[in-house]
Design an enzyme around this catalytic site. Structure first.
Site, PDB file in Angstrom:
ATOM      1  N   ARG A   1      23.201  71.278  16.078  1.00  0.00           N
ATOM      2  CA  ARG A   1      22.172  70.467  15.432  1.00  0.00           C
ATOM      3  C   ARG A   1      20.817  71.154  15.466  1.00  0.00           C
ATOM      4  O   ARG A   1      19.844  70.609  14.938  1.00  0.00           O
ATOM      5  CB  ARG A   1      22.054  69.134  16.177  1.00  0.00           C
ATOM      6  CG  ARG A   1      22.650  67.957  15.456  1.00  0.00           C
ATOM      7  CD  ARG A   1      22.494  66.747  16.372  1.00  0.00           C
ATOM      8  NE  ARG A   1      22.453  65.522  15.646  1.00  0.00           N
ATOM      9  CZ  ARG A   1      23.519  64.751  15.421  1.00  0.00           C
ATOM     10  NH1 ARG A   1      24.702  65.121  15.820  1.00  0.00           N
ATOM     11  NH2 ARG A   1      23.385  63.614  14.779  1.00  0.00           N
TER      12      ARG A   1
ATOM     13  N   ARG B   1      26.411  49.955  16.843  1.00  0.00           N
ATOM     14  CA  ARG B   1      25.870  51.133  17.523  1.00  0.00           C
ATOM     15  C   ARG B   1      24.374  50.984  17.685  1.00  0.00           C
ATOM     16  O   ARG B   1      23.654  50.745  16.719  1.00  0.00           O
ATOM     17  CB  ARG B   1      26.210  52.400  16.719  1.00  0.00           C
ATOM     18  CG  ARG B   1      26.939  53.420  17.576  1.00  0.00           C
ATOM     19  CD  ARG B   1      27.335  54.602  16.782  1.00  0.00           C
ATOM     20  NE  ARG B   1      26.217  55.510  16.578  1.00  0.00           N
ATOM     21  CZ  ARG B   1      26.353  56.706  16.026  1.00  0.00           C
ATOM     22  NH1 ARG B   1      27.531  57.108  15.630  1.00  0.00           N
ATOM     23  NH2 ARG B   1      25.307  57.481  15.881  1.00  0.00           N
TER      24      ARG B   1
HETATM   25  P1  ADP Z   1      24.935  60.695  13.639  1.00  0.00           P
HETATM   26  O1  ADP Z   1      25.259  62.044  13.078  1.00  0.00           O
HETATM   27  O2  ADP Z   1      25.379  59.568  12.773  1.00  0.00           O
HETATM   28  O3  ADP Z   1      23.486  60.558  14.034  1.00  0.00           O
HETATM   29  P2  ADP Z   1      26.153  61.356  16.251  1.00  0.00           P
HETATM   30  O4  ADP Z   1      27.148  60.531  16.966  1.00  0.00           O
HETATM   31  O5  ADP Z   1      26.572  62.716  15.829  1.00  0.00           O
HETATM   32  O6  ADP Z   1      25.751  60.467  14.997  1.00  0.00           O
HETATM   33  O7  ADP Z   1      24.828  61.505  17.137  1.00  0.00           O
HETATM   34  C1  ADP Z   1      24.169  60.420  17.720  1.00  0.00           C
HETATM   35  C2  ADP Z   1      23.008  60.882  18.587  1.00  0.00           C
HETATM   36  O8  ADP Z   1      23.500  61.675  19.685  1.00  0.00           O
HETATM   37  C3  ADP Z   1      21.977  61.795  17.903  1.00  0.00           C
HETATM   38  O9  ADP Z   1      20.975  61.062  17.231  1.00  0.00           O
HETATM   39  C4  ADP Z   1      21.412  62.589  19.102  1.00  0.00           C
HETATM   40  O10 ADP Z   1      20.467  61.843  19.811  1.00  0.00           O
HETATM   41  C5  ADP Z   1      22.623  62.768  20.005  1.00  0.00           C
HETATM   42  N1  ADP Z   1      23.334  64.040  19.721  1.00  0.00           N
HETATM   43  C6  ADP Z   1      24.572  64.178  19.185  1.00  0.00           C
HETATM   44  N2  ADP Z   1      24.896  65.473  19.031  1.00  0.00           N
HETATM   45  C7  ADP Z   1      23.830  66.198  19.475  1.00  0.00           C
HETATM   46  C8  ADP Z   1      23.523  67.575  19.547  1.00  0.00           C
HETATM   47  N3  ADP Z   1      24.382  68.513  19.134  1.00  0.00           N
HETATM   48  N4  ADP Z   1      22.310  67.944  20.036  1.00  0.00           N
HETATM   49  C9  ADP Z   1      21.437  67.041  20.455  1.00  0.00           C
HETATM   50  N5  ADP Z   1      21.644  65.725  20.405  1.00  0.00           N
HETATM   51  C10 ADP Z   1      22.827  65.274  19.920  1.00  0.00           C
END
Ligand code: ADP
Length: 190
Positions: free
Chosen positions: A89, A134
């Site tokens: 990300r 969620r």
């Molecule tokens: P979405 O893509 O719908 O936002 P995710 O389940 O992928 O849902 O992510 C939810 C939250 O988890 C993000 O908003 C972030 O705060 C955290 N998160 C998930 N993956 C990462 C990552 N690779 N790096 C940093 N934070 C993450």
């Protein structure tokens, strides 16, 4: 080994399509969001830290997620590759992912970018908030997640374009039709 990144904004369908891809191609589905939510549910130290960021719609620090991924890459067996969902990300995470894979004689095969218009993303996330409850699917947090996506995650598009690994998939419409476009790209890798 087939190592795939499913990429896109929050609400673009990464989890849904990621699950379908992992099943069809026998890949280990790695969703950092799911892993973090599990830690929160189990009230671990890592979960408590992560929740401070997630609840505000911010990214959890790179070191935390990279550590989780490193562990999984080293210990997972019996699959034909990984399907990374919601990771990387940030460009730092992308660079580190390449390094960790290389240390294990692997690399990213393809990045599938789900393209969905912003209005539709917001609608989907608000709807998911109602259906699944969620905690981060509320209007204020959604806005900051989309900002974070534009500022911190979108630069990865350039990163993967330069590596010639990016495929853009039209991400609105029928779930199975979207999956068919993905299958076309995936089957070309086999
Ligand atoms: P979405 O893509 O719908 O936002 P995710 O389940 O992928 O849902 O992510 C939810 C939250 O988890 C993000 O908003 C972030 O705060 C955290 N998160 C998930 N993956 C990462 C990552 N690779 N790096 C940093 N934070 C993450």
């Amino acid at each position: 080994m087939l190592n795939i990144v499913i990429f896109g904004a929050p609400g673009s369908g990464k989890g849904t399509q990621g699950g379908m891809i992992a099943k069809r191609y026998n890949l280990q589905h790695v969703s950092t969001g799911e892993l973090l939510r599990k830690e929160i549910k189990n009230a671990t130290e890592l979960g408590k830290t992560a929740n401070e960021y997630i609840s505000k719609g911010q990214l959890v620090p790179d070191t935390i997620v990279i550590g989780m991924i490193e562990e999984l890459i080293k210990t997972t067996t019996g699959v034909d590759g990984f399907l990374f969902d919601g990771f990387p990300r940030t460009v730092t995470q992308g660079v580190e992912l390449d390094k960790k894979l290389e240390e294990n004689n692997m690399s990213i095969s393809k990045v599938l970018c789900l393209d969905v218009e912003e209005n539709e993303l917001i609608e989907r996330l608000l709807n998911r908030g109602k259906l699944e409850g969620r905690a981060d699917d509320n209007r204020e947090t959604i806005e900051s997640r989309l900002d974070v996506y534009h500022n911190q995650t979108q630069p990865l598009i350039d990163f993967y374009n330069k590596q010639g690994k990016m495929s853009v998939i039209e991400g609105s419409g029928d779930i199975n039709a979207i999956f068919q476009s993905i299958v076309e790209v995936m089957d070309n890798l086999l």
